[in-house]
Enzyme design. Sequence first.
Site, PDB file in Angstrom:
ATOM      1  N   ASP A 125       0.845  -1.197   0.000  1.00  0.00           N
ATOM      2  CA  ASP A 125       0.000   0.000   0.000  1.00  0.00           C
ATOM      3  C   ASP A 125       0.878   1.243   0.000  1.00  0.00           C
ATOM      4  OD1 ASP A 125      -2.750   1.047   0.151  1.00  0.00           O
ATOM      5  OD2 ASP A 125      -1.921   2.058   1.912  1.00  0.00           O
TER       6      ASP A 125
ATOM      7  N   ARG B 133     -41.882   4.978   1.757  1.00  0.00           N
ATOM      8  CA  ARG B 133     -40.889   5.535   2.666  1.00  0.00           C
ATOM      9  C   ARG B 133     -41.498   6.116   3.934  1.00  0.00           C
ATOM     10  NH1 ARG B 133     -36.051   5.831   0.316  1.00  0.00           N
ATOM     11  NH2 ARG B 133     -35.412   7.176   2.026  1.00  0.00           N
TER      12      ARG B 133
ATOM     13  N   PHE C 132     -54.159   8.994   8.219  1.00  0.00           N
ATOM     14  CA  PHE C 132     -54.447   7.641   7.737  1.00  0.00           C
ATOM     15  C   PHE C 132     -54.682   6.623   8.854  1.00  0.00           C
ATOM     16  CE2 PHE C 132     -49.826   8.245   6.414  1.00  0.00           C
ATOM     17  CZ  PHE C 132     -49.277   7.701   7.567  1.00  0.00           C
TER      18      PHE C 132
HETATM   19  C1  LIG Z   1       3.030   8.331  -5.601  1.00  0.00           C
HETATM   20  C2  LIG Z   1       2.766   7.395  -6.760  1.00  0.00           C
HETATM   21  C3  LIG Z   1       1.827   6.395  -6.667  1.00  0.00           C
HETATM   22  N1  LIG Z   1       1.555   5.570  -7.748  1.00  0.00           N
HETATM   23  C4  LIG Z   1       0.516   4.512  -7.645  1.00  0.00           C
HETATM   24  O1  LIG Z   1      -0.446   4.855  -6.675  1.00  0.00           O
HETATM   25  C5  LIG Z   1      -1.151   3.666  -6.296  1.00  0.00           C
HETATM   26  C6  LIG Z   1      -1.328   3.687  -4.795  1.00  0.00           C
HETATM   27  O2  LIG Z   1      -2.494   3.056  -4.449  1.00  0.00           O
HETATM   28  P1  LIG Z   1      -2.557   1.693  -3.619  1.00  0.00           P
HETATM   29  O3  LIG Z   1      -3.819   1.699  -2.854  1.00  0.00           O
HETATM   30  O4  LIG Z   1      -1.305   1.486  -2.859  1.00  0.00           O
HETATM   31  O5  LIG Z   1      -2.594   0.575  -4.753  1.00  0.00           O
HETATM   32  P2  LIG Z   1      -3.692   0.300  -5.872  1.00  0.00           P
HETATM   33  O6  LIG Z   1      -3.256   0.898  -7.161  1.00  0.00           O
HETATM   34  O7  LIG Z   1      -5.070   0.700  -5.400  1.00  0.00           O
HETATM   35  O8  LIG Z   1      -3.646  -1.267  -6.015  1.00  0.00           O
HETATM   36  P3  LIG Z   1      -3.937  -2.380  -4.894  1.00  0.00           P
HETATM   37  O9  LIG Z   1      -2.620  -2.897  -4.473  1.00  0.00           O
HETATM   38  O10 LIG Z   1      -4.775  -3.402  -5.585  1.00  0.00           O
HETATM   39  O11 LIG Z   1      -4.679  -1.748  -3.746  1.00  0.00           O
HETATM   40  C7  LIG Z   1      -0.273   2.493  -6.710  1.00  0.00           C
HETATM   41  O12 LIG Z   1      -0.898   1.845  -7.820  1.00  0.00           O
HETATM   42  C8  LIG Z   1       1.018   3.151  -7.176  1.00  0.00           C
HETATM   43  O13 LIG Z   1       1.621   2.408  -8.209  1.00  0.00           O
HETATM   44  C9  LIG Z   1       2.238   5.725  -8.922  1.00  0.00           C
HETATM   45  O14 LIG Z   1       1.983   5.014  -9.907  1.00  0.00           O
HETATM   46  N2  LIG Z   1       3.205   6.709  -9.015  1.00  0.00           N
HETATM   47  C10 LIG Z   1       3.498   7.550  -7.984  1.00  0.00           C
HETATM   48  O15 LIG Z   1       4.383   8.425  -8.132  1.00  0.00           O
END
Ligand SMILES: Cc1cn([C@@H]2O[C@H](COP(=O)(O)OP(=O)(O)OP(=O)(O)O)[C@@H](O)[C@H]2O)c(=O)[nH]c1=O
Length: 590
Positions: free
Chosen positions: A88, A501, A486
Site C-alpha cells: 500500500d 418511505r 391515515f
Molecule cells: C506516488 C505514486 C503512486 N503511484 C501509484 O499509486 C497507487 C497507490 O495506491 P494503492 O492503494 O497502494 O494501490 P492500488 O493501485 O489501489 O492497487 P492495490 O494494491 O490493488 O490496492 C499504486 O498503484 C502506485 O503504483 C504511482 O503510480 N506513481 C506515484 O508516483
Amino acid sequence: MVLCPVIRKLLHKRVVLASASPRRQEILRQAGLRFEVVPSRFKEMLPKALFPSPPAYAVETAKQKALEVARRMHQKDLRAPDVVIGADTIVAVGGLILEKPVDKQDAYSMLSRLSGKEHSVFTGVAIVHCCSRDGRLDTDVSEFYEETRVRFSELSEDLLWEYIDSGEPMDKAGGYGIQALGGMLVEQVHGDFLNVVGFPLNRFCKKLAELYYPSGREDPRPAQSHQGRGGRDEDGGERTQAAGPEEAVSSRTGHSPPPFPTGLLELVDSFKASKALFTACKLKVFDLLKDGAPLKAVDVAGKLGASACGTGRLLDACVALGFLQKTDRGYSNTETANLHLTSDGAYSLRGLVLHHSDHPWDLSARPESAGRDGVDPHDGALGERTGPPCQASCAHSEETRLGLLRAMHSLAKLTARHVATAFDLSRFGSACDLGGCTGALAYVLAREYPRLRVTVFDLPEVLQHVAGFQPDGPRTEQVSFLPGDFFEDSLPEADLYVVSRILRDWPDGKVHELLSRVARACKPGGGLLLVDVAAGPEAEAEAEGLRRRAGGERSAAVYAHLLRRLGFADVRAAGAGGRPLALLGTRGAP
Ligand SMILES: Cc1cn([C@@H]2O[C@H](COP(=O)(O)OP(=O)(O)OP(=O)(O)O)[C@@H](O)[C@H]2O)c(=O)[nH]c1=O
C-alpha cells in the site's frame, strides 16, 4: 534474468501478488519474480486516527490486502498459495495521509497541498507465508515499510489543471505518478524511486534475504536454530522466518493473531463523522461557503462567532468527509455540499440532518428486546419509534419543519422515477399516495401514467406547506391533495394505494395497523405499492434483527409475508441496481 538470488528462492513457490496496481506488477516482473495476480478486495478504509503514524497505516493496509486474498484463495479451493504479497502506497504531508483522489477536485486539493513542499511517500509491504493444515489456514506475516522524501516545485494553477485533465492523477496516491508526466512536478527525490512508484524492490529483496537466510549467509540450506516454524522450503527444510513482535506471540501460542477488527473499529469511530456533519449543518457552514470565494478558517470563525481553532478542526473534518475542499485560498463547498447540505440546495437534506442531530436514536429504552430472537415481528419490539420525521415534527420550530419537508421532498425526488417504473402500473386508473407529503412521487406517477389520477393523503399541517414545493415539470390536474390522518380517517377510494418511505420509523404494531386499513379499503383486483424494503440481500436483512426492529427498514420477505397475511396475492418485488426497492401486491377477493 534473476539478479537477486533470494528471488530465485521464490521461483518454485506459488506466489500471489494481491494488487491490481500495474506498476507493482511491472516492477516485480522486471525483477524476475513469477507470480499470479489476485487483486485484493480489502476496502482501504481503516480508521487513520487509530494509527500512531502514517507508515503504520500503510503497513496494516498492506497486510489486510494480502490476508484477504490468502483467506479467499484458501476458502475457494482449500489450498492457499505459498506466499501472498500485499502493498500500500500513501503520501504523507503535514500529518495528513493522502491516498488516491476520488475526483478531479480532490486531485486538485492534494496537488496544491504538495506544491512547493517536501512530502513523504510510504509504501507498506506485507509478505504472508501461508500453510493449510487440516483445512485450516495458518499465516506468518512479515511486514516493513520504506520512506522516500519527494520535493515538488511551486505549481501554477494552469499546470495543475493541465496535469489533472491528463487523467494521470486518478489512480495514484497523492494524485501524481512520478514515473510519467508527474515527474515534471518533482524537484528532488531522497530515497528509493521505485518506492514512490509503488513497490520498494530493494528493501523487499533485503527482507526476503532476512527471511530466507537469517544468519546473513546466502546459503539456501536452513539453519538448525530456525526449525519448527512455518512451512517447508523447496529443499524440504523448515522455512525460517525472522520473528517480529506479533510473530513472536504467534509462535508462543501457536495461533495466528485474529483478523484486524476493521468493521468494529470503524463503528467505534463513526459517530465522529456524523457529529461533524451535524455541527457544520447547525452552524450553517455550508450556507456560508455557498457560491462565494473560498474562506480561511479564521474568516469562517469570525462569521460564525466561534473559535478559530475549533472551526479549523471542524472544517478539516468536513474536508476529510468530502463535504468541503481546501486550497491555499481557503475552504469551499464540494458539489455534494451545495446540492444536499445548504438550506436551499436543489436536493437539500439539511432538515433531515438537523432532525437526526436533535433526536438521537434512543436504543437504550428497552435494549433487551432489541436483539432478542424469536420476538414476533408485529409486536412492536421497541415501540419507541415515533413515525416518519415529517409527521413527528409538529413540535418543531417552523424552520426545522420546513427543512424536514424539504429533505423528504429531496429524498422522494431522488427515488421517484425508480419507484414509478418499478412495475407497470398502467392498469390502475386512480392512486392514493398515503403520507405523500409534497407530492414529489405523485407528480412523477402522473407523468409516467397519463391516465392515472393521484390523491396525496397527508396531515393538514404537512399539506399546508405544499404550495412552496414545485413539482419537476409542469403542474398537472391529475394530482390532488386531501388532508387527513391515515390512522383515524377513512382512506380515499383508489385502485392503487401507495405507501412509500413512511413505514421504517413506525413500530411494528403501527405498520400492521396501517397496512390492515389499506387492505380493508382496497377493492379486489386493486393494488398496494409498498416502497420501504431493506436495500440489501434478503438473508442479510433477515439476520439483522436489531436493525429491523430498531429503526431500519424491514426486509422484502417480512413485508411480503405480512401482505399475504392481509389478503394480497401475487406479491412481487422489484429493485434498482440489484437491490430490492418495492413490492406490489394485488388484493384478492375477501
Ligand atoms: C506516488 C505514486 C503512486 N503511484 C501509484 O499509486 C497507487 C497507490 O495506491 P494503492 O492503494 O497502494 O494501490 P492500488 O493501485 O489501489 O492497487 P492495490 O494494491 O490493488 O490496492 C499504486 O498503484 C502506485 O503504483 C504511482 O503510480 N506513481 C506515484 O508516483
